[in-house]
Design an enzyme around this catalytic site. Sequence first.
Site, PDB file in Angstrom:
ATOM      1  N   ASP A  19      -2.129 -11.594   5.162  1.00 42.98           N
ATOM      2  CA  ASP A  19      -3.306 -11.646   4.287  1.00 42.98           C
ATOM      3  C   ASP A  19      -3.758 -13.076   3.974  1.00 42.98           C
ATOM      4  O   ASP A  19      -3.943 -13.434   2.803  1.00 42.98           O
ATOM      5  CB  ASP A  19      -3.006 -10.931   2.959  1.00 42.98           C
ATOM      6  CG  ASP A  19      -2.461  -9.526   3.139  1.00 42.98           C
ATOM      7  OD1 ASP A  19      -2.856  -8.853   4.095  1.00 42.98           O
ATOM      8  OD2 ASP A  19      -1.624  -9.099   2.304  1.00 42.98           O
ATOM      9  N   GLU A 226     -10.823  -2.365   3.302  1.00 44.51           N
ATOM     10  CA  GLU A 226     -10.154  -3.312   2.395  1.00 44.51           C
ATOM     11  C   GLU A 226     -10.364  -4.734   2.920  1.00 44.51           C
ATOM     12  O   GLU A 226     -10.986  -4.947   3.956  1.00 44.51           O
ATOM     13  CB  GLU A 226      -8.659  -3.006   2.274  1.00 44.51           C
ATOM     14  CG  GLU A 226      -7.903  -3.169   3.583  1.00 44.51           C
ATOM     15  CD  GLU A 226      -6.430  -2.757   3.496  1.00 44.51           C
ATOM     16  OE1 GLU A 226      -5.952  -2.328   2.435  1.00 44.51           O
ATOM     17  OE2 GLU A 226      -5.739  -2.860   4.537  1.00 44.51           O
TER      18      GLU A 226
HETATM   19  O1  FUB Z   1      -0.518  -6.856   2.184  1.00 42.63           O
HETATM   20  C1  FUB Z   1      -0.725  -5.657   1.476  1.00 42.63           C
HETATM   21  C2  FUB Z   1      -2.059  -5.068   1.850  1.00 42.63           C
HETATM   22  O2  FUB Z   1      -2.101  -4.814   3.244  1.00 42.63           O
HETATM   23  C3  FUB Z   1      -3.244  -5.954   1.595  1.00 42.63           C
HETATM   24  O3  FUB Z   1      -3.608  -6.045   0.265  1.00 42.63           O
HETATM   25  C4  FUB Z   1      -4.227  -5.298   2.490  1.00 42.63           C
HETATM   26  O4  FUB Z   1      -5.395  -6.024   2.709  1.00 42.63           O
HETATM   27  C5  FUB Z   1      -3.405  -5.095   3.734  1.00 42.63           C
HETATM   28  O5  FUB Z   1      -3.335  -6.255   4.521  1.00 42.63           O
END
Ligand code: FUB
Length: 327
Positions: A19, A226
């Site tokens: 991330d 996301e």
């Molecule tokens: O790293 C945890 C979660 O997985 C992140 O918040 C999302 O964007 C995905 O990468």
Amino acid sequence: MGKPSKPKNPIVTHIFTADPSAHVFEGKLYIYPSHDLDHDGPSNDNGDQYAMEDYHVLSMDDVNEECVDHGEALHLRDIPWASKQLWAPDAAYRNNVYYLYFPARDKEGIFRIGVATSTTPEGPFTPEENYIPGSFSIDPAVFVDEDDKAYVYFGGLWGGQLEKWQEGTFNSNAEGPKLTEPALGPRVAELSDDMLTFKSEPREISIVDESGNPILAGDEERRYFEGPWIHKYNDLYYLSYSTGTTHKIVYAVSKDPLGPFEFKGTILTPVIGWTTHHSIVQFKEKWYLFYHDCSFSDGVDHKRSVKYTELTYNDDGTIVTINPYED
Ligand code: FUB
């Protein structure tokens, strides 16, 4: 325009990182990633396997140079309101202060967004006593515009709980829209001058197709899942994000930071691993895509590694699609 340069190996291999939010601070590249850990429990759509407990800040004096790990910048034990899962963070600089924005579950298991401050880009960061009032869900991305207005974009489906907030309050039984209905968009809120609170209630961003029709929830190749990121190129705002179930990083463009954004195409084809998450940064005249994959852990989904590659634009402002495994 030529093809983007080849992807680099993981920028660090002594810890697992994911991330990545990349920024240029004090003339260097600073990367604010999640810090992936081993996990014995179940892997599921709720994301229980992503059980991160701290953040490390990384920096590089230049591309192709050694990446420095500045050590632990913030730990779960020091965040009074949080109970677990320090997910994708971002950072910003304003008022001579560095701000670290991060999601975590509160003591009731609800994802909220917190903020911590430091006088240096590498931290350590001191968290506020409580999460940002009115915040919810995951994956904050902060954008400070040329007029000095600052916005935070956020939100994620499934484990990120965005479906649960459609009525403005948390409803643990709520489900996403029908496949034929408009998809849920990320949320955006303008930040207060001290960067610690929302100036106004978060609003939903609309992502539309070339005819102006909303992207539908069933359109998994294009709908928002996301990991939002905003950057500005030639006076246009580029909103990029993960499509989740189809594992792509895609983008949409607008003349207004609040949208609506018109869908344009794919930035990054699927990487090894379920999740895909990125940031885009300009450094010394070139643009770079920071992202993660699971090649270094042989595909273990919750043990990811940050990489980067050059990102290029066509003359019409569209982004050249990157296949990270192609020369
Ligand atoms: O790293 C945890 C979660 O997985 C992140 O918040 C999302 O964007 C995905 O990468």
